[in-house]
Design a protein around this motif. Structure first.
Motif, short mmCIF file in Angstrom:
data_model
loop_
_atom_site.label_atom_id
_atom_site.label_comp_id
_atom_site.label_asym_id
_atom_site.label_seq_id
_atom_site.Cartn_x
_atom_site.Cartn_y
_atom_site.Cartn_z
N LEU A 1 0.84 -1.19 0.00
CA LEU A 1 0.00 0.00 0.00
C LEU A 1 0.87 1.24 0.00
N LYS A 2 0.45 2.25 -0.75
CA LYS A 2 1.22 3.50 -0.83
C LYS A 2 0.42 4.63 -0.20
N LEU A 3 0.99 5.26 0.81
CA LEU A 3 0.35 6.38 1.48
C LEU A 3 0.31 7.58 0.55
N LEU A 4 -0.87 8.20 0.40
CA LEU A 4 -1.04 9.33 -0.52
C LEU A 4 -1.07 10.67 0.21
N ARG A 5 -0.70 10.67 1.46
CA ARG A 5 -0.57 11.90 2.23
C ARG A 5 0.82 11.90 2.87
N SER A 6 1.19 13.01 3.46
CA SER A 6 2.47 13.07 4.15
C SER A 6 2.49 12.09 5.31
N LYS A 7 3.59 11.37 5.46
CA LYS A 7 3.71 10.42 6.56
C LYS A 7 3.76 11.13 7.91
N ASP A 8 3.99 12.45 7.89
CA ASP A 8 4.08 13.21 9.14
C ASP A 8 2.75 13.80 9.57
N GLU A 9 1.67 13.57 8.81
CA GLU A 9 0.36 14.08 9.21
C GLU A 9 -0.13 13.33 10.44
N PRO A 10 -0.55 14.04 11.49
CA PRO A 10 -1.05 13.35 12.69
C PRO A 10 -2.42 12.72 12.45
N VAL A 11 -2.60 11.54 13.04
CA VAL A 11 -3.87 10.82 12.95
C VAL A 11 -4.69 11.04 14.22
N CYS A 12 -4.01 11.00 15.37
CA CYS A 12 -4.68 11.23 16.65
C CYS A 12 -3.65 11.65 17.68
N LYS A 13 -4.14 12.17 18.79
CA LYS A 13 -3.26 12.65 19.86
C LYS A 13 -3.99 12.52 21.19
N ILE A 14 -3.23 12.19 22.23
CA ILE A 14 -3.79 12.22 23.58
C ILE A 14 -3.57 13.61 24.14
N ALA A 15 -4.63 14.38 24.20
CA ALA A 15 -4.53 15.74 24.76
C ALA A 15 -4.51 15.65 26.27
N GLY A 16 -3.75 16.55 26.90
CA GLY A 16 -3.54 16.48 28.33
C GLY A 16 -4.77 16.78 29.15
N GLY A 17 -4.94 16.02 30.23
CA GLY A 17 -6.00 16.31 31.20
C GLY A 17 -5.52 17.38 32.16
N ARG A 18 -6.34 17.69 33.12
CA ARG A 18 -5.95 18.68 34.12
C ARG A 18 -4.82 18.14 34.97
N ALA A 19 -3.94 19.02 35.42
CA ALA A 19 -2.79 18.61 36.21
C ALA A 19 -3.22 17.85 37.45
N SER A 20 -4.32 18.29 38.11
CA SER A 20 -4.79 17.61 39.32
C SER A 20 -5.20 16.18 39.03
N ASP A 21 -5.81 15.96 37.84
CA ASP A 21 -6.21 14.61 37.46
C ASP A 21 -5.00 13.73 37.27
N GLN A 22 -3.92 14.29 36.66
CA GLN A 22 -2.73 13.49 36.41
C GLN A 22 -2.04 13.11 37.73
N LYS A 23 -2.04 14.03 38.69
CA LYS A 23 -1.41 13.73 39.98
C LYS A 23 -2.16 12.64 40.71
N LYS A 24 -3.50 12.66 40.63
CA LYS A 24 -4.30 11.65 41.32
C LYS A 24 -4.07 10.26 40.74
N SER A 25 -3.77 10.19 39.42
CA SER A 25 -3.62 8.89 38.78
C SER A 25 -2.27 8.26 39.06
N LYS A 26 -1.31 9.02 39.60
CA LYS A 26 0.03 8.49 39.87
C LYS A 26 0.04 7.68 41.17
#
Length: 258
Positions: A233-258
Motif C-alpha cells: 500500500l502506498k500512502l497518498l498523504r504526508s507520513k508526518d500528518e497526525p492521525v490522533c493525539k492524547i490531549a492532556g488532562g488537568r494537572a490535578s487529574d494526572q497527579k491523582k492517577s500516579k
C-alpha cells in the motif's frame, strides 16, 4: 566488481515500478508476477459475513425525472466507471441497484466501510432474470444518502480488476483506549483523522486500519507513517500528518492517577 542481473530479477523490478508499489513490497511479492497479492497475517482482512453480490439492471438514460422514477420504484440510480489506469474513471455504464440491498449493506457495515470494500456486481436484464449481462468486481466510490431518512439516493462504482490500483480512504479503528497511559491519567483522545488515503492493489484492499492506543501517553501522537499496513500500500498523504493525539488532562487529574 560486477553485479549479475538475471532476467527474473529485472522482471520483478519492472513489475514493482509499473504497479507503483513501495520498495518494501519486494519482500512479499510472489515469484510469479501475475499471481495476486494476499493479505498478511496480523493485518485486517474483509469479514466474509459481509460478502454479498450487489444486483443491478441496466438503465437507458439519466436525468432528474429518471432518477425520481427509479427511486419511487425502489431502485437507486447508479453508475459503473472503468479503471483505465487504476485511478481515473471512464467508459461509464448506467445501472440501477436495489434500494433495500444498499440500505442494508450501508446500515450493517457503515458508510465509510461500505466505500472501502470490494463487492461482486451482477448486471441482469431484470432483477431475478437469468439473463446475465455482466459480472464484475467493483469498489463503491461514493454513496449519497438522504439527509433525513438515510435512504440511498445514488451510488458510484469503479471496476476493480486484479491489476487495478485504487485510491481509497481507508477507515481507522482505534483500539487500546482502555489501557492507554494518557487516557488513564485523565487525558482525552483527539481524533484528527477517521480515514487515511492509500493507493491499494485491488486484491488486498484493507477493510480498515487498526490504530493502537495502548502505549500512547499524554501529549503523544500517532502519525500517518506509523500506521501498520501491507507494504504494497502506498500512502497518498504526508507520513508526518497526525492521525490522533492524547490531549492532556488537568494537572490535578494526572497527579491523582500516579
Amino acid at each position: 566488481m560486477l553485479i549479475k542481473i538475471t532476467r527474473s530479477t529485472l522482471s520483478k523490478s519492472l513489475n514493482l515500478q509499473l504497479r507503483c508499489f513501495s520498495q518494501a513490497a519486494a519482500a512479499i511479492l510472489p515469484d510469479d508476477p501475475s499471481a495476486p497479492l494476499t493479505y498478511l497475517d496480523g493485518l485486517p482482512r474483509p469479514d466474509p459475513r459481509y460478502d454479498e453480490t450487489i444486483l443491478a439492471t441496466p438503465r437507458a438514460s439519466s436525468g432528474t425525472r429518471v432518477s425520481v422514477k427509479e427511486r419511487n420504484a425502489g431502485r437507486v440510480p447508479s453508475i459503473v466507471f472503468e479503471q483505465e489506469d487504476g485511478q481515473h474513471g471512464g467508459n461509464k455504464r448506467l445501472i440501477s441497484v436495489q434500494t433495500n440491498q444498499i440500505r442494508k449493506l450501508v446500515g450493517h457495515i457503515g458508510r465509510s466501510f461500505f466505500v472501502s470494500r470490494l463487492f461482486d456486481l451482477e448486471v441482469r436484464s431484470e432483477f431475478g432474470s437469468g439473463d446475465l449481462i455482466e459480472k464484475v468486481r467493483v469498489l463503491p466510490r461514493k454513496v449519497h444518502l438522504h439527509s433525513g431518512t438515510d435512504a440511498p439516493l445514488n451510488v458510484t462504482f469503479l471496476r476493480a480488476p486484479p491489476e487495478a490500483l485504487l485510491k481509497i480512504d481507508v477507515p481507522l479503528v482505534f483500539r487500546g483506549d482502555d489501557v492507554s497511559p494518557g487516557l488513564r491519567k485523565g487525558g482525552y483522545l483527539n481524533t484528527i483523522k477517521r480515514t487515511v488515503k492509500f493507493l491499494c492493489p485491488a486484491d488486498i484492499v484493507p477493510p480498515y486500519i487498526d490504530v493502537d492506543l495502548s502505549e500512547l501517553d499524554v501529549e503523544q501522537k500517532i502519525l500517518a507513517g506509523d500506521l501498520k499496513v501491507h507494504p504494497a500500500l502506498k500512502l497518498l498523504r504526508s507520513k508526518d500528518e497526525p492521525v490522533c493525539k492524547i490531549a492532556g488532562g488537568r494537572a490535578s487529574d494526572q497527579k491523582k492517577s500516579k
